[in-house]
Structure formats: structure tokens, C-alpha cells
Scaffold this motif. Structure first.
Motif, PDB file in Angstrom:
ATOM      1  N   LEU A   1      -5.913   1.342   7.695  1.00  0.00           N
ATOM      2  CA  LEU A   1      -5.452   0.984   6.347  1.00  0.00           C
ATOM      3  C   LEU A   1      -6.565   0.278   5.577  1.00  0.00           C
ATOM      4  O   LEU A   1      -6.757   0.518   4.373  1.00  0.00           O
ATOM      5  CB  LEU A   1      -4.222   0.086   6.435  1.00  0.00           C
ATOM      6  CG  LEU A   1      -3.677  -0.422   5.096  1.00  0.00           C
ATOM      7  CD1 LEU A   1      -3.192   0.738   4.235  1.00  0.00           C
ATOM      8  CD2 LEU A   1      -2.550  -1.428   5.322  1.00  0.00           C
TER       9      LEU A   1
ATOM     10  N   GLU B   1      -9.652   0.762   5.595  1.00  0.00           N
ATOM     11  CA  GLU B   1     -10.579   1.744   5.022  1.00  0.00           C
ATOM     12  C   GLU B   1      -9.988   2.452   3.801  1.00  0.00           C
ATOM     13  O   GLU B   1     -10.711   2.949   2.947  1.00  0.00           O
ATOM     14  CB  GLU B   1     -10.963   2.775   6.093  1.00  0.00           C
ATOM     15  CG  GLU B   1     -11.801   2.170   7.227  1.00  0.00           C
ATOM     16  CD  GLU B   1     -12.141   3.186   8.303  1.00  0.00           C
ATOM     17  OE1 GLU B   1     -11.658   4.341   8.195  1.00  0.00           O
ATOM     18  OE2 GLU B   1     -12.872   2.844   9.247  1.00  0.00           O
ATOM     19  N   LYS B   2      -8.657   2.495   3.715  1.00  0.00           N
ATOM     20  CA  LYS B   2      -8.001   3.189   2.601  1.00  0.00           C
ATOM     21  C   LYS B   2      -7.848   2.301   1.363  1.00  0.00           C
ATOM     22  O   LYS B   2      -7.779   2.810   0.238  1.00  0.00           O
ATOM     23  CB  LYS B   2      -6.614   3.675   3.034  1.00  0.00           C
ATOM     24  CG  LYS B   2      -6.633   4.731   4.121  1.00  0.00           C
ATOM     25  CD  LYS B   2      -5.212   5.110   4.519  1.00  0.00           C
ATOM     26  CE  LYS B   2      -5.193   6.147   5.625  1.00  0.00           C
ATOM     27  NZ  LYS B   2      -3.797   6.478   6.049  1.00  0.00           N
TER      28      LYS B   2
ATOM     29  N   ASP C   1      -8.626   0.202  -1.734  1.00  0.00           N
ATOM     30  CA  ASP C   1      -9.767   0.158  -2.650  1.00  0.00           C
ATOM     31  C   ASP C   1      -9.496  -0.822  -3.789  1.00  0.00           C
ATOM     32  O   ASP C   1      -8.464  -1.515  -3.798  1.00  0.00           O
ATOM     33  CB  ASP C   1     -10.099   1.555  -3.176  1.00  0.00           C
ATOM     34  CG  ASP C   1      -8.929   2.193  -3.929  1.00  0.00           C
ATOM     35  OD1 ASP C   1      -8.065   1.457  -4.453  1.00  0.00           O
ATOM     36  OD2 ASP C   1      -8.870   3.431  -4.003  1.00  0.00           O
TER      37      ASP C   1
ATOM     38  N   TYR D   1       0.836  -1.207   0.000  1.00  0.00           N
ATOM     39  CA  TYR D   1       0.000   0.000   0.000  1.00  0.00           C
ATOM     40  C   TYR D   1       0.871   1.257   0.000  1.00  0.00           C
ATOM     41  O   TYR D   1       0.619   2.198  -0.767  1.00  0.00           O
ATOM     42  CB  TYR D   1      -0.925   0.022   1.228  1.00  0.00           C
ATOM     43  CG  TYR D   1      -1.657   1.335   1.367  1.00  0.00           C
ATOM     44  CD1 TYR D   1      -2.802   1.601   0.621  1.00  0.00           C
ATOM     45  CD2 TYR D   1      -1.169   2.340   2.207  1.00  0.00           C
ATOM     46  CE1 TYR D   1      -3.456   2.828   0.706  1.00  0.00           C
ATOM     47  CE2 TYR D   1      -1.806   3.566   2.306  1.00  0.00           C
ATOM     48  CZ  TYR D   1      -2.954   3.796   1.555  1.00  0.00           C
ATOM     49  OH  TYR D   1      -3.585   5.019   1.643  1.00  0.00           O
TER      50      TYR D   1
ATOM     51  N   HIS E   1      -6.002  -0.804  -5.527  1.00  0.00           N
ATOM     52  CA  HIS E   1      -4.905  -1.455  -4.799  1.00  0.00           C
ATOM     53  C   HIS E   1      -4.948  -2.969  -5.009  1.00  0.00           C
ATOM     54  O   HIS E   1      -3.925  -3.608  -5.308  1.00  0.00           O
ATOM     55  CB  HIS E   1      -4.992  -1.144  -3.302  1.00  0.00           C
ATOM     56  CG  HIS E   1      -4.796   0.299  -2.974  1.00  0.00           C
ATOM     57  ND1 HIS E   1      -5.844   1.153  -2.727  1.00  0.00           N
ATOM     58  CD2 HIS E   1      -3.669   1.046  -2.863  1.00  0.00           C
ATOM     59  CE1 HIS E   1      -5.387   2.357  -2.457  1.00  0.00           C
ATOM     60  NE2 HIS E   1      -4.068   2.336  -2.530  1.00  0.00           N
TER      61      HIS E   1
ATOM     62  N   ASP F   1       1.061   4.072  -2.843  1.00  0.00           N
ATOM     63  CA  ASP F   1       0.755   5.453  -2.445  1.00  0.00           C
ATOM     64  C   ASP F   1       1.873   6.412  -2.875  1.00  0.00           C
ATOM     65  O   ASP F   1       1.612   7.571  -3.213  1.00  0.00           O
ATOM     66  CB  ASP F   1       0.559   5.503  -0.925  1.00  0.00           C
ATOM     67  CG  ASP F   1      -0.061   6.807  -0.453  1.00  0.00           C
ATOM     68  OD1 ASP F   1      -1.022   7.267  -1.099  1.00  0.00           O
ATOM     69  OD2 ASP F   1       0.421   7.364   0.556  1.00  0.00           O
TER      70      ASP F   1
END
Length: 280
Positions: free
Chosen positions: A112, A114-115, A117, A75, A120, A79
Motif C-alpha cells: 500500500l 508504494e501505491k 501518492d 485509500y 491521496h 480508490d
């Protein structure tokens, strides 16, 4: 091209982790396959525990404090726009015993979760395929609406659906399969019935309930043996007698990984082994 097996259940999330563990190790022992286990179960990310591996990657990032699991490190790489198949290969966890088996370890970080999607999850699956894994096992969440589960199901060559041998568990699974069919072809759906015992429905009834779908295996209830293995850091399939391994062998036969053996073949093999023992 990689074969992607997404494992899904509506009820007990540990069923998928258990079956993936046994099948991935069995496949590693019986074939020359290069295998990857991906833990997309964000509620119960336990593949490392079941497989007896560490959770953190070997790579330490100059940007991050402390150890990171594979998912966390990937992740962060995505990012920062530095993620590719080469970076991916450095962030897998190699199994300490089975050298052809790697793991993308999951994360317990709910922030994490929740981040993450669909983008990813798709990038992870694409990078895994680019790293020449023959088979990719994906552990998913029971919630079909979560991004990791949805992307896994959509990209899988086979969706292995697990349930127990009772009407409640099977009904729940059939309801979810009716939703899965809106996303994928029904031919990609395979059924495995877990924890069968004397109180389970008989095979004829089970296969009538799942008429139109292929039931590829029945796994008996081995709770005490498996708990003992987990407690001692061992993997059930590596220490169980051949008779208890056969249900798992049947599944990889039905998936086409190894030739099917008939009852007479197994009987001959058993007789041959007993004959050798007598000659010793």
C-alpha cells in the motif's frame, strides 16, 4: 481554519511520535480544541501504540476482508471514488480516554505504501480540515522525498523540526532545513531539541547553531519513565509530576495555545499549593 503541525526529524523517527503524543494529550487536557493526530509515517506507523488506542477503524467494508487501519480504509475509499469528508469522519479512530482527540492510524502494508501518492495525502489533509479540527498533528517520515512527508510540510502552518542536542543531529537537521526552505517560508519552521542531558550542548550554543530559526522547546531525557508508561499502556504526560510536564507546557505556550507563564507566576502557584497543603 485548522492549524496543521507537521513533525519532522532526520534521525530517530520515534522522537516525533513521542512528542506528538505528549503535546496532543496536553492540548486536549488544557484547551477545548478538537484535535486530530495523523500517522503518515509509513516506515514506523506507531501513533496508535504511543497514544494507547486501537489501530483498526470501527467501520467494516463489504469489499474488504479483515480489519483496516484508517489509512488503509481511506485509500480504499479514494480508490473506489467514494471518499469525502463524511466518509473520513467515520474512518478516524476515537481515543478511548480523551474524547476530543481522534487518530488517523497508519499502515504497515508496504505494498500500500508504494501505491499512496501526493493525491491521496492531499485528500486526507483536506478532509481533515473540512471536519472542523482545530489542530491537526501529522507524524512524518524522515525521508523528505516521500510523498506523505512532502505534502505534510507544504500544507503545514508550522513545521516542527526535532533533533537531539549534539552537533551531528543538529547538522543533519540543518542540512534538511536548507532543502525545506525551497518549499516553504523559513518562518514556518520551529525547532524542538529532544532528550537533553548533561552531555548535550548548552542552550546558548544550540540557539547560535539555529540562528534565524525559533527554538520553541527543550525536552529532557526521560527514557526510563517513558518506557515504563509505554509498557503499562499509560501516557507519560498524564502521570508525570508537574515539574516534568513544564517543558511540554512551554512548547504549547510558544506555539500560542495558552498564555505564557513567568517564573514568578509558577513560584506563586507553587507557594499557593503548598499553603493549601499545610492548611489541610
Amino acid at each position: 481554519k485548522s492549524r496543521i503541525l507537521a513533525f519532522y526529524t532526520t534521525d530517530n523517527a520515534f522522537l516525533t511520535a513521542d512528542l506528538i503524543t505528549q503535546l496532543s494529550v496536553l492540548l486536549s487536557k488544557k484547551t477545548d480544541q478538537k484535535i486530530l493526530v495523523v500517522d503518515f509515517n509509513t516506515l514506523f506507523p506507531v501513533m496508535d501504540q504511543f497514544l494507547g488506542s486501537k489501530k483498526s477503524t470501527d467501520v467494516q467494508s463489504e469489499y474488504d476482508v479483515g480489519d483496516s487501519t484508517s489509512i488503509e480504509a481511506i485509500y480504499n475509499a479514494i480508490d473506489r471514488n467514494i471518499f469525502n469528508s463524511d466518509v473520513f469522519s467515520k474512518l478516524v479512530v476515537h481515543h478511548p480516554k480523551y474524547k476530543k482527540l481522534d487518530i488517523i492510524t497508519g499502515s504497515n502494508d508496504l505494498i500500500l505504501f508504494e501505491k499512496l501518492d501526493e493525491v491521496h495525502y492531499r485528500k486526507i489533509i483536506e478532509a481533515a480540515a473540512e471536519n472542523s479540527y482545530n489542530t491537526i498533528f501529522i507524524n512524518t517520515n524522515p525521508d523528505i522525498g516521500l510523498a506523505g512527508t512532502l505534502v505534510s510540510v507544504e500544507n503545514a502552518t508550522d513545521v516542527i523540526c526535532l533533533c537531539e542536542g549534539n552537533y551531528v543531529s543538529m547538522s543533519n537537521l540543518l542540512f534538511m532545513i536548507s532543502n525545506l526552505k525551497k518549499k516553504i517560508e523559513p518562518s514556518r519552521i520551529k525547532i524542538v531539541v529532544m532528550n537533553t542531558s548533561g552531555t548535550s550542548l548548552d542552550k546558548e550554543t544550540i540557539e547560535k547553531v539555529f540562528e534565524g530559526y525559533k527554538v520553541i522547546g527543550y525536552i529532557p531525557f526521560f527514557e526510563k519513565e517513558k518506557e515504563s508508561c509505554l509498557d503499562s499502556g499509560k501516557i507519560f504526560i498524564s502521570h508525570a509530576p508537574e515539574k516534568k510536564i513544564l517543558p511540554y507546557v512551554k512548547i504549547i505556550e510558544n506555539l500560542g495555545y495558552i498564555p505564557k507563564t513567568s517564573f514568578m507566576d509558577r513560584l506563586f502557584k507553587k507557594s499557593l499549593g503548598e499553603g493549601r497543603e499545610r492548611r489541610k
